[in-house]
Design a protein around this motif. Structure first.
Motif, PDB file in Angstrom:
ATOM      1  N   ILE A   1       0.850  -1.197   0.000  1.00 49.81           N
ATOM      2  CA  ILE A   1       0.000   0.000   0.000  1.00 49.81           C
ATOM      3  C   ILE A   1       0.885   1.245   0.000  1.00 49.81           C
ATOM      4  O   ILE A   1       2.020   1.193   0.475  1.00 49.81           O
ATOM      5  N   PRO A   2       0.399   2.377  -0.541  1.00 48.31           N
ATOM      6  CA  PRO A   2       1.249   3.570  -0.583  1.00 48.31           C
ATOM      7  C   PRO A   2       1.373   4.248   0.777  1.00 48.31           C
ATOM      8  O   PRO A   2       0.433   4.268   1.568  1.00 48.31           O
ATOM      9  N   HIS A   3       2.568   4.784   1.023  1.00 45.02           N
ATOM     10  CA  HIS A   3       2.844   5.569   2.235  1.00 45.02           C
ATOM     11  C   HIS A   3       2.483   7.017   1.904  1.00 45.02           C
ATOM     12  O   HIS A   3       3.139   7.643   1.089  1.00 45.02           O
ATOM     13  N   ILE A   4       1.408   7.508   2.504  1.00 48.48           N
ATOM     14  CA  ILE A   4       0.944   8.862   2.183  1.00 48.48           C
ATOM     15  C   ILE A   4       1.376   9.809   3.292  1.00 48.48           C
ATOM     16  O   ILE A   4       0.747   9.912   4.339  1.00 48.48           O
ATOM     17  N   SER A   5       2.505  10.465   3.037  1.00 43.41           N
ATOM     18  CA  SER A   5       3.025  11.428   4.004  1.00 43.41           C
ATOM     19  C   SER A   5       2.581  12.805   3.546  1.00 43.41           C
ATOM     20  O   SER A   5       2.725  13.150   2.374  1.00 43.41           O
ATOM     21  N   THR A   6       2.016  13.592   4.474  1.00 41.29           N
ATOM     22  CA  THR A   6       1.456  14.887   4.050  1.00 41.29           C
ATOM     23  C   THR A   6       2.515  15.781   3.432  1.00 41.29           C
ATOM     24  O   THR A   6       2.243  16.476   2.470  1.00 41.29           O
ATOM     25  N   GLY A   7       3.738  15.734   3.977  1.00 45.72           N
ATOM     26  CA  GLY A   7       4.814  16.557   3.398  1.00 45.72           C
ATOM     27  C   GLY A   7       5.012  16.235   1.926  1.00 45.72           C
ATOM     28  O   GLY A   7       5.091  17.136   1.078  1.00 45.72           O
ATOM     29  N   ASP A   8       5.046  14.937   1.608  1.00 43.71           N
ATOM     30  CA  ASP A   8       5.268  14.494   0.219  1.00 43.71           C
ATOM     31  C   ASP A   8       4.124  14.914  -0.697  1.00 43.71           C
ATOM     32  O   ASP A   8       4.356  15.367  -1.817  1.00 43.71           O
ATOM     33  N   ILE A   9       2.872  14.748  -0.222  1.00 45.69           N
ATOM     34  CA  ILE A   9       1.756  15.050  -1.129  1.00 45.69           C
ATOM     35  C   ILE A   9       1.597  16.558  -1.323  1.00 45.69           C
ATOM     36  O   ILE A   9       1.187  17.009  -2.379  1.00 45.69           O
ATOM     37  N   PHE A  10       1.970  17.330  -0.310  1.00 44.84           N
ATOM     38  CA  PHE A  10       1.968  18.789  -0.465  1.00 44.84           C
ATOM     39  C   PHE A  10       2.964  19.189  -1.544  1.00 44.84           C
ATOM     40  O   PHE A  10       2.646  19.968  -2.449  1.00 44.84           O
ATOM     41  N   ARG A  11       4.192  18.634  -1.422  1.00 42.85           N
ATOM     42  CA  ARG A  11       5.230  18.983  -2.403  1.00 42.85           C
ATOM     43  C   ARG A  11       4.797  18.570  -3.809  1.00 42.85           C
ATOM     44  O   ARG A  11       5.007  19.313  -4.768  1.00 42.85           O
ATOM     45  N   ALA A  12       4.168  17.384  -3.922  1.00 42.35           N
ATOM     46  CA  ALA A  12       3.728  16.892  -5.241  1.00 42.35           C
ATOM     47  C   ALA A  12       2.639  17.800  -5.813  1.00 42.35           C
ATOM     48  O   ALA A  12       2.677  18.160  -7.001  1.00 42.35           O
ATOM     49  N   ALA A  13       1.659  18.198  -4.985  1.00 40.16           N
ATOM     50  CA  ALA A  13       0.557  19.057  -5.455  1.00 40.16           C
ATOM     51  C   ALA A  13       1.085  20.418  -5.897  1.00 40.16           C
ATOM     52  O   ALA A  13       0.633  20.980  -6.902  1.00 40.16           O
ATOM     53  N   ILE A  14       2.076  20.927  -5.161  1.00 44.91           N
ATOM     54  CA  ILE A  14       2.659  22.236  -5.508  1.00 44.91           C
ATOM     55  C   ILE A  14       3.460  22.115  -6.808  1.00 44.91           C
ATOM     56  O   ILE A  14       3.345  22.950  -7.713  1.00 44.91           O
ATOM     57  N   LYS A  15       4.235  21.034  -6.917  1.00 48.17           N
ATOM     58  CA  LYS A  15       5.061  20.821  -8.114  1.00 48.17           C
ATOM     59  C   LYS A  15       4.186  20.663  -9.354  1.00 48.17           C
ATOM     60  O   LYS A  15       4.496  21.191 -10.425  1.00 48.17           O
ATOM     61  N   GLN A  16       3.072  19.916  -9.203  1.00 50.43           N
ATOM     62  CA  GLN A  16       2.176  19.685 -10.343  1.00 50.43           C
ATOM     63  C   GLN A  16       1.245  20.869 -10.602  1.00 50.43           C
ATOM     64  O   GLN A  16       0.462  20.846 -11.556  1.00 50.43           O
ATOM     65  N   GLN A  17       1.328  21.864  -9.709  1.00 52.41           N
ATOM     66  CA  GLN A  17       0.481  23.061  -9.845  1.00 52.41           C
ATOM     67  C   GLN A  17      -1.014  22.726  -9.927  1.00 52.41           C
ATOM     68  O   GLN A  17      -1.750  23.299 -10.740  1.00 52.41           O
ATOM     69  N   THR A  18      -1.455  21.762  -9.109  1.00 53.20           N
ATOM     70  CA  THR A  18      -2.893  21.473  -9.054  1.00 53.20           C
ATOM     71  C   THR A  18      -3.561  22.700  -8.417  1.00 53.20           C
ATOM     72  O   THR A  18      -2.889  23.472  -7.719  1.00 53.20           O
ATOM     73  N   PRO A  19      -4.873  22.912  -8.652  1.00 51.30           N
ATOM     74  CA  PRO A  19      -5.526  24.090  -8.062  1.00 51.30           C
ATOM     75  C   PRO A  19      -5.287  24.201  -6.547  1.00 51.30           C
ATOM     76  O   PRO A  19      -4.993  25.285  -6.037  1.00 51.30           O
ATOM     77  N   LEU A  20      -5.379  23.056  -5.836  1.00 51.35           N
ATOM     78  CA  LEU A  20      -5.157  23.096  -4.385  1.00 51.35           C
ATOM     79  C   LEU A  20      -3.673  23.314  -4.056  1.00 51.35           C
ATOM     80  O   LEU A  20      -3.338  23.963  -3.067  1.00 51.35           O
ATOM     81  N   GLY A  21      -2.803  22.770  -4.902  1.00 55.84           N
ATOM     82  CA  GLY A  21      -1.359  22.981  -4.729  1.00 55.84           C
ATOM     83  C   GLY A  21      -1.007  24.453  -4.844  1.00 55.84           C
ATOM     84  O   GLY A  21      -0.219  24.986  -4.054  1.00 55.84           O
ATOM     85  N   VAL A  22      -1.606  25.122  -5.825  1.00 52.85           N
ATOM     86  CA  VAL A  22      -1.380  26.567  -6.028  1.00 52.85           C
ATOM     87  C   VAL A  22      -1.873  27.346  -4.806  1.00 52.85           C
ATOM     88  O   VAL A  22      -1.212  28.266  -4.316  1.00 52.85           O
ATOM     89  N   LYS A  23      -3.045  26.952  -4.295  1.00 53.03           N
ATOM     90  CA  LYS A  23      -3.600  27.594  -3.090  1.00 53.03           C
ATOM     91  C   LYS A  23      -2.656  27.433  -1.911  1.00 53.03           C
ATOM     92  O   LYS A  23      -2.351  28.381  -1.188  1.00 53.03           O
ATOM     93  N   ALA A  24      -2.200  26.187  -1.713  1.00 52.67           N
ATOM     94  CA  ALA A  24      -1.297  25.885  -0.590  1.00 52.67           C
ATOM     95  C   ALA A  24      -0.017  26.705  -0.705  1.00 52.67           C
ATOM     96  O   ALA A  24       0.457  27.289   0.273  1.00 52.67           O
ATOM     97  N   GLN A  25       0.525  26.789  -1.932  1.00 51.76           N
ATOM     98  CA  GLN A  25       1.758  27.554  -2.176  1.00 51.76           C
ATOM     99  C   GLN A  25       1.593  29.013  -1.750  1.00 51.76           C
ATOM    100  O   GLN A  25       2.494  29.607  -1.149  1.00 51.76           O
ATOM    101  N   GLY A  26       0.416  29.557  -2.054  1.00 53.88           N
ATOM    102  CA  GLY A  26       0.125  30.955  -1.694  1.00 53.88           C
ATOM    103  C   GLY A  26       0.261  31.194  -0.198  1.00 53.88           C
ATOM    104  O   GLY A  26       0.877  32.177   0.237  1.00 53.88           O
ATOM    105  N   TYR A  27      -0.306  30.283   0.590  1.00 55.11           N
ATOM    106  CA  TYR A  27      -0.218  30.431   2.062  1.00 55.11           C
ATOM    107  C   TYR A  27       1.217  30.246   2.542  1.00 55.11           C
ATOM    108  O   TYR A  27       1.705  30.987   3.390  1.00 55.11           O
TER     109      TYR A  27
END
Length: 217
Positions: free
Chosen positions: A26-52
């Motif tokens: 099963i995948p290891h879902i670490s919040t740090g990793d998924i935040f970095r991935a969302a920001i890198k991929q520029q998903t709408p939520l990743g962009v929001k998170a980056q702003g904060y």
């Protein structure tokens, strides 16, 4: 198998997470990793998170929970997942409960790797570094071969990072303890909590976790 792993810094959570991921596929879902991935991929939520983050602010719960929910919908979570670093608050725990019910992926168990704080201070504050070449050692786990002499360059001057000093470590543990205690109560009330003795050797901790997970099958 849908799991959450908890434990104070230095409890050996990462080592046990590796074992669980390998054994159960099963995948290891670490919040740090998924935040970095969302920001890198520029998903709408990743962009929001980056702003904060850029403004030095905490990412609000709705954005954090949204990023976790997106991750839990990915195909590799079909056989389960191992959450690590989320939830951090009761509000997030309640949101997680709602989203996993909605996705039909509720938690099967919460593993709490419990180590007494004094042991953790020893583990975390034992690191020291060679001033000359930067080689790292630990007073318990990775001593120099000759006391007071660096194995790599033969230097005799060592220092300790401010993050590794006992007082800093104690403060960090206190903050985490305060944060974890309500969550432990929350999952205990839901009969999901399994506390594992993390004071034992690594192999014994793994064996205890293995026993808990085998009993769930």
């Amino acid at each position: 198998m849908n799991l959450l792993i908890m434990g104070l810094p230095g409890a050996g959570k990462g080592t046990q997470a590796d074992f669980i991921v390998e054994k159960y596929g099963i995948p290891h879902i670490s919040t740090g990793d998924i935040f970095r991935a969302a920001i890198k991929q520029q998903t709408p939520l990743g962009v929001k998170a980056q702003g904060y983050i850029d403004q030095g602010e905490l990412v609000p719960d709705d954005v954090t929970c949204g990023i976790v929910e997106e991750r839990l919908q990915q195909p590799d979570t079909k056989a389960g997942y191992l959450l690590d670093g989320f939830p951090r608050t009761i509000v997030q725990a309640e949101q997680l409960e709602k989203m996993t019910q909605k996705l039909n992926k509720p938690l099967d168990a919460v593993l709490n790797v419990d180590v007494d704080p004094e042991t953790l201070v020893e583990r975390l504050s034992g690191r020291f570094i060679c001033k000359n070449c930067g080689a790292t050692y630990h007073k318990l786990y990775k001593k120099t071969r000759v006391e007071g002499t660096c194995d790599v360059c033969g230097g005799h001057a060592f220092y300790q990072r401010s993050d590794d000093k006992p007082e800093t470590v104690k403060n960090r543990l206190e903050v985490n303890l305060k944060m974890n205690t309500p969550l432990i109560d929350f999952y205990s009330q839901r009969n999901l909590l399994h506390t594992v003795n993390g004071n034992q050797p690594i192999a014994d901790v793994t064996q205890e976790i293995n026993q808990v997970l085998s009993d769930l099958h």
